[in-house]
Scaffold this active site. Structure first.
Site, PDB file in Angstrom:
ATOM      1  N   CYS A  77      61.994  19.045  31.424  1.00 20.77           N
ATOM      2  CA  CYS A  77      62.150  20.491  31.261  1.00 20.77           C
ATOM      3  C   CYS A  77      62.503  21.168  32.586  1.00 20.77           C
ATOM      4  CB  CYS A  77      60.898  21.097  30.626  1.00 20.77           C
ATOM      5  SG  CYS A  77      61.166  22.784  30.043  1.00 20.77           S
ATOM      6  N   HIS A 176      60.756  18.300  25.571  1.00 19.78           N
ATOM      7  CA  HIS A 176      59.426  17.822  25.966  1.00 19.78           C
ATOM      8  C   HIS A 176      59.086  16.556  25.187  1.00 19.78           C
ATOM      9  CE1 HIS A 176      58.131  21.184  28.484  1.00 19.78           C
ATOM     10  NE2 HIS A 176      58.928  21.903  27.710  1.00 19.78           N
ATOM     11  N   GLU A 178      56.660  14.690  25.589  1.00 17.08           N
ATOM     12  CA  GLU A 178      55.200  14.655  25.406  1.00 17.08           C
ATOM     13  C   GLU A 178      54.742  15.513  24.228  1.00 17.08           C
ATOM     14  OE1 GLU A 178      56.817  16.420  27.610  1.00 17.08           O
ATOM     15  OE2 GLU A 178      55.754  18.239  28.181  1.00 17.08           O
TER      16      GLU A 178
END
Lengths: 194, 251
Positions: A77, A176, A178
């Site tokens: 990001c 993202h 994650e």
């Protein structure tokens, strides 16, 4: 396997930490140059504003350490944006690993680009076992344009832009991983298998 | 293409999930972490956790809960309820929340929105608006729907976005808990007034309600609680239904 997550003033580093823990990896969260140089894998996360993040990297001296790393490196990001030459966000100069200027989305649509979007034209080892058109989670107001040699994934929102970049050992994703469910976990695992 | 998001909302009190019907009469609906993980597995795009605990002790417990949620979930989640200050937000983000929702405190002190956007970025600042229709306008209510303000929902949404809110979570108090469909007029009005995503909330009862709020209401996301908690509609089934109605969803 030593995985370093770079600690600096850039928001939610904990979510990357937790994602690695879910993959049974205990990362070291650090701003120490020697620890980062010694790591097998380095992750450079970040959300939020570019200027305080970059100021922090200058202060810790990491601005000189990062470009010289030779192990697999993953910007996430804001991490991707700071690896570029510059960003329109407050005219901040980046680390320059990608020769791109990060620009703001046009006001013809809703900004930030927030939510799940598809990625395509996937290239390279980061996207092994990821299907074209897979959904990943984005939250950002600025984007890196497409580039012929470094773009390894494309996303379309108002304009086509680089969802992922790669130059040698420097990988970066605008989305993202994650927070991108099983697709994101696969991408993180691919990175850690490099 | 950017997909429409389906967001289950979990009201949390003393570590348990509850759902208010018209903001009162709470019923139990399970462990927040397990429930959230189950939703993520079924294809929820995001989750919202709302802390409706009033006590100081409860607040500390909620922070611990946020850490457990962050450790477990692989999708984004927003937390809200009783957030008063930059300090509160910092603690919640550090605990692992992706976004925070503010409501009453922002009405009382609109500059809080500016401060949060500057400190943490607009992307994590969600303005929650509880709106109630009175004659031809929608007024903003605070404190869980107990206090009426003079603010028009549309004006407040515009102001908040100008100050730095990155998303609007819009709840129709008239429709909330009624399961008779979202407030399409209100949602469309706000979605067209601001250039940030709008999450429609309040009134989901049938799968077609979601079609309407996306197609007619121009919502970017739709939030619901009880229909998911009590398995009246499964997320997978809902998303398949939406896809069959040519609405872009992540399946």
């Amino acid at each position: 396997m030593k995985v370093a997550v770079i600690k600096y003033r850039a928001g939610n580093i904990r979510s990357v930490y937790f994602a690695l823990r879910r993959l049974n990896i205990e990362p070291i969260i650090t701003d120490d140059a020697a620890t980062i140089r010694a790591a097998d894998y380095v992750i450079f996360p970040g959300v939020g504003a570019a200027r305080p993040a970059m100021d922090d990297l200058k202060e810790s001296g990491l601005i000189h350490v990062i470009p010289e790393l030779t192990r697999p490196f993953l910007g996430v990001c804001l991490g991707l944006q700071l690896l570029c030459r510059s960003t329109q966000e407050e005219e901040v100069r980046g680390l320059g690993l990608y020769g791109l200027e990060v620009i703001r989305f046009p006001s013809t649509g809703k900004v930030p680009h927030m939510g799940w979007n598809t990625i395509h034209d996937l290239q390279g080892p980061l996207f092994k076992n990821i299907i074209e058109g897979a959904y990943v989670y984005f939250v950002h107001s600025f984007y890196a344009p497409l580039t012929e040699n470094q773009t390894v994934a494309v996303c379309d929102y108002l304009v086509p832009f680089s969802a992922a970049l790669q130059q040698d050992n420097f990988f970066a994703v605008q989305f993202h991983p994650e927070k991108s469910g099983l697709v994101g976990e696969t991408i993180l695992r691919n990175f850690l298998n490099l | 293409m950017l997909s429409k998001r389906i967001i289950p909302c979990l009201d949390v009190k003393d570590g348990q999930t509850v759902k208010g019907i018209r903001f009162v009469n709470l019923r139990q609906a399970g462990d927040p972490v397990e429930l959230g993980a189950a939703y993520a597995g079924q294809g929820a795009d995001e989750l919202v956790y709302l802390d409706i605990t009033a006590t100081i002790e409860g607040r500390g417990a909620f922070l611990k809960l946020v850490q457990r949620i962050a450790a477990r979930l692989n999708i984004p989640f927003t937390v809200g309820g009783g957030i008063r200050s930059v300090y509160d937000v910092e603690a919640l983000l550090n605990a692992g929340a992706d976004k925070i929702g503010i409501n009453s405190a922002a009405v009382q002190n609109p500059q809080l929105i500016d401060q949060l956007a500057l400190e943490f970025g607009s992307q994590c600042v969600v303005l929650a608006i509880d709106a109630k229709k009175e004659r031809d306008s929608w007024l903003v209510y605070t404190h869980g729907g107990r206090s009426r303000t003079d603010l028009q929902a549309e004006d407040w949404a515009k102001q908040a976005v100008q100050r730095g809110a990155g998303e609007i979570l819009l709840t129709s108090m008239n429709h909330d808990g009624e399961k008779s469909g979202f407030d399409i007029d209100l949602t469309r009005r706000i979605a067209q007034a601001v250039n940030v995503p709008v999450i429609a909330s309040g009134g989901a009862g049938r799968m077609d309600d979601f079609v309407q709020v996306f197609q007619q209401g121009k919502a970017d996301a739709a939030l619901a609680a009880s229909i998911f908690h009590f398995n009246e509609i499964s997320i997978k089934e809902l998303k398949t239904y939406l896809k069959n109605h040519n609405i872009e969803v992540r399946l």
